[in-house]
Design a protein around this motif. Structure first.
Motif, PDB file in Angstrom:
ATOM      1  N   TRP A   6       0.828  -1.206   0.000  1.00 25.38           N
ATOM      2  CA  TRP A   6       0.000   0.000   0.000  1.00 25.38           C
ATOM      3  C   TRP A   6       0.860   1.254   0.000  1.00 25.38           C
ATOM      4  CZ3 TRP A   6      -5.375   0.527  -0.025  1.00 25.38           C
ATOM      5  CH2 TRP A   6      -6.070  -0.684  -0.052  1.00 25.38           C
ATOM      6  N   ALA A   7       2.140   1.139   0.297  1.00 25.81           N
ATOM      7  CA  ALA A   7       3.020   2.301   0.377  1.00 25.81           C
ATOM      8  C   ALA A   7       3.922   2.422  -0.851  1.00 25.81           C
ATOM      9  CB  ALA A   7       3.879   2.222   1.633  1.00 25.81           C
ATOM     10  N   ALA A   8       4.437   1.303  -1.343  1.00 25.32           N
ATOM     11  CA  ALA A   8       5.371   1.346  -2.465  1.00 25.32           C
ATOM     12  C   ALA A   8       5.518  -0.036  -3.074  1.00 25.32           C
ATOM     13  CB  ALA A   8       6.735   1.841  -1.998  1.00 25.32           C
ATOM     14  N   ARG A   9       5.945  -0.039  -4.314  1.00 26.97           N
ATOM     15  CA  ARG A   9       6.303  -1.278  -5.006  1.00 26.97           C
ATOM     16  C   ARG A   9       7.654  -1.071  -5.660  1.00 26.97           C
ATOM     17  NH1 ARG A   9       0.716  -3.654  -7.572  1.00 26.97           N
ATOM     18  NH2 ARG A   9      -0.402  -3.611  -5.613  1.00 26.97           N
ATOM     19  N   ALA A  10       8.418  -2.127  -5.761  1.00 22.21           N
ATOM     20  CA  ALA A  10       9.747  -2.039  -6.365  1.00 22.21           C
ATOM     21  C   ALA A  10       9.890  -3.120  -7.419  1.00 22.21           C
ATOM     22  CB  ALA A  10      10.827  -2.196  -5.291  1.00 22.21           C
ATOM     23  N   TYR A  11      10.613  -2.788  -8.484  1.00 23.72           N
ATOM     24  CA  TYR A  11      10.769  -3.696  -9.614  1.00 23.72           C
ATOM     25  C   TYR A  11      12.176  -3.652 -10.162  1.00 23.72           C
ATOM     26  CZ  TYR A  11       5.699  -3.373  -9.589  1.00 23.72           C
ATOM     27  OH  TYR A  11       4.398  -3.389  -9.206  1.00 23.72           O
ATOM     28  N   ARG A  12      12.617  -4.766 -10.721  1.00 18.67           N
ATOM     29  CA  ARG A  12      13.826  -4.808 -11.536  1.00 18.67           C
ATOM     30  C   ARG A  12      13.360  -4.905 -12.977  1.00 18.67           C
ATOM     31  NH1 ARG A  12      19.095  -8.722 -11.742  1.00 18.67           N
ATOM     32  NH2 ARG A  12      20.164  -7.406 -13.254  1.00 18.67           N
ATOM     33  N   PHE A  13      13.836  -3.992 -13.807  1.00 21.00           N
ATOM     34  CA  PHE A  13      13.434  -3.947 -15.206  1.00 21.00           C
ATOM     35  C   PHE A  13      14.318  -4.829 -16.073  1.00 21.00           C
ATOM     36  CE2 PHE A  13      12.490   0.398 -13.610  1.00 21.00           C
ATOM     37  CZ  PHE A  13      11.125   0.362 -13.716  1.00 21.00           C
ATOM     38  N   ARG A  14      13.744  -5.361 -17.134  1.00 19.86           N
ATOM     39  CA  ARG A  14      14.511  -5.931 -18.243  1.00 19.86           C
ATOM     40  C   ARG A  14      14.751  -4.778 -19.198  1.00 19.86           C
ATOM     41  NH1 ARG A  14      10.095  -9.088 -18.864  1.00 19.86           N
ATOM     42  NH2 ARG A  14       9.898  -8.374 -20.994  1.00 19.86           N
ATOM     43  N   VAL A  15      15.887  -4.758 -19.847  1.00 23.13           N
ATOM     44  CA  VAL A  15      16.150  -3.731 -20.848  1.00 23.13           C
ATOM     45  C   VAL A  15      16.087  -4.405 -22.208  1.00 23.13           C
ATOM     46  CG1 VAL A  15      17.789  -2.025 -21.708  1.00 23.13           C
ATOM     47  CG2 VAL A  15      17.549  -2.391 -19.251  1.00 23.13           C
ATOM     48  N   GLU A  16      15.141  -3.946 -23.039  1.00 25.51           N
ATOM     49  CA  GLU A  16      14.950  -4.495 -24.386  1.00 25.51           C
ATOM     50  C   GLU A  16      14.903  -3.350 -25.372  1.00 25.51           C
ATOM     51  OE1 GLU A  16      11.338  -6.739 -24.302  1.00 25.51           O
ATOM     52  OE2 GLU A  16      12.149  -8.267 -22.969  1.00 25.51           O
ATOM     53  N   GLY A  17      15.837  -3.340 -26.301  1.00 23.87           N
ATOM     54  CA  GLY A  17      15.840  -2.295 -27.318  1.00 23.87           C
ATOM     55  C   GLY A  17      15.978  -0.897 -26.738  1.00 23.87           C
ATOM     56  N   GLY A  18      16.742  -0.775 -25.650  1.00 24.63           N
ATOM     57  CA  GLY A  18      16.937   0.518 -25.029  1.00 24.63           C
ATOM     58  C   GLY A  18      15.788   1.002 -24.168  1.00 24.63           C
ATOM     59  N   ARG A  19      14.767   0.150 -23.956  1.00 22.72           N
ATOM     60  CA  ARG A  19      13.610   0.524 -23.126  1.00 22.72           C
ATOM     61  C   ARG A  19      13.559  -0.362 -21.890  1.00 22.72           C
ATOM     62  NH1 ARG A  19       8.282   1.399 -26.445  1.00 22.72           N
ATOM     63  NH2 ARG A  19       7.891   2.521 -24.531  1.00 22.72           N
ATOM     64  N   ARG A  20      13.090   0.217 -20.783  1.00 16.64           N
ATOM     65  CA  ARG A  20      12.902  -0.557 -19.551  1.00 16.64           C
ATOM     66  C   ARG A  20      11.540  -1.234 -19.604  1.00 16.64           C
ATOM     67  NH1 ARG A  20      14.709   4.676 -17.268  1.00 16.64           N
ATOM     68  NH2 ARG A  20      16.885   4.403 -16.701  1.00 16.64           N
ATOM     69  N   VAL A  21      11.517  -2.532 -19.319  1.00 19.02           N
ATOM     70  CA  VAL A  21      10.287  -3.313 -19.432  1.00 19.02           C
ATOM     71  C   VAL A  21      10.070  -4.076 -18.128  1.00 19.02           C
ATOM     72  CG1 VAL A  21       9.134  -5.163 -20.708  1.00 19.02           C
ATOM     73  CG2 VAL A  21      10.708  -3.622 -21.897  1.00 19.02           C
ATOM     74  N   PRO A  70       1.804   2.492  -5.321  1.00 15.57           N
ATOM     75  CA  PRO A  70       1.075   1.267  -5.678  1.00 15.57           C
ATOM     76  C   PRO A  70       0.334   1.371  -7.007  1.00 15.57           C
ATOM     77  CG  PRO A  70       0.759   1.748  -3.378  1.00 15.57           C
ATOM     78  CD  PRO A  70       1.491   2.930  -3.964  1.00 15.57           C
ATOM     79  N   ALA A  71      -0.220   2.524  -7.309  1.00 13.51           N
ATOM     80  CA  ALA A  71      -0.948   2.693  -8.566  1.00 13.51           C
ATOM     81  C   ALA A  71      -0.010   2.916  -9.750  1.00 13.51           C
ATOM     82  CB  ALA A  71      -1.911   3.866  -8.454  1.00 13.51           C
ATOM     83  N   GLY A  72       1.270   3.126  -9.475  1.00 18.77           N
ATOM     84  CA  GLY A  72       2.228   3.355 -10.558  1.00 18.77           C
ATOM     85  C   GLY A  72       2.139   4.743 -11.165  1.00 18.77           C
ATOM     86  N   THR A  73       1.515   5.685 -10.442  1.00 20.66           N
ATOM     87  CA  THR A  73       1.351   7.028 -10.995  1.00 20.66           C
ATOM     88  C   THR A  73       2.621   7.861 -10.893  1.00 20.66           C
ATOM     89  OG1 THR A  73       0.468   7.771  -8.885  1.00 20.66           O
ATOM     90  CG2 THR A  73      -1.127   7.099 -10.566  1.00 20.66           C
ATOM     91  N   ARG A  74       3.513   7.517  -9.997  1.00 16.97           N
ATOM     92  CA  ARG A  74       4.800   8.197  -9.862  1.00 16.97           C
ATOM     93  C   ARG A  74       5.854   7.132  -9.608  1.00 16.97           C
ATOM     94  NH1 ARG A  74       3.776  13.454  -9.891  1.00 16.97           N
ATOM     95  NH2 ARG A  74       2.003  14.279  -8.754  1.00 16.97           N
ATOM     96  N   ALA A  75       7.051   7.358 -10.163  1.00 21.32           N
ATOM     97  CA  ALA A  75       8.116   6.371  -9.971  1.00 21.32           C
ATOM     98  C   ALA A  75       9.467   7.058  -9.889  1.00 21.32           C
ATOM     99  CB  ALA A  75       8.116   5.366 -11.115  1.00 21.32           C
TER     100      ALA A  75
END
Length: 82
Positions: A6-21, A70-75
């Motif tokens: 409810w406070a925060a979420r954390a992720y590790r991105f894959r990098v594909e074609g120069g974009r974070r996924v 949590p809603a992903g509105t700010r990161a």
């Protein structure tokens, strides 16, 4: 007292074609109970009277990461160099 998701979420991105996924979902885990791809556990602890500190598992491996509401509105995104 609120759970960390409810406070925060954390992720590790894959990098594909120069974009974070990353796969985002409104649930903390997939329907089969598995943690979603790229999602990291977070610990939220009080920090002062009105703030919280988001603690990620460490040490983090080199790569691209993000911490969001949590809603992903700010990161906040950052990278760890090898």
């Amino acid at each position: 007292g609120l759970p960390p998701e409810w406070a925060a979420r954390a992720y590790r991105f894959r990098v594909e074609g120069g974009r974070r996924v990353v796969r985002l979902d409104v649930r903390k885990v997939a329907p089969n109970g598995q943690t979603l791809e790229g999602q990291l556990p977070v610990r939220v602890v009080p920090h002062g009277r009105l703030s919280v500190r988001v603690v990620l598992p460490g040490p983090l491996a080199p790569g691209e990461y993000g911490v969001s509401t949590p809603a992903g509105t700010r990161a906040f995104t950052f990278g760890i160099d090898p």
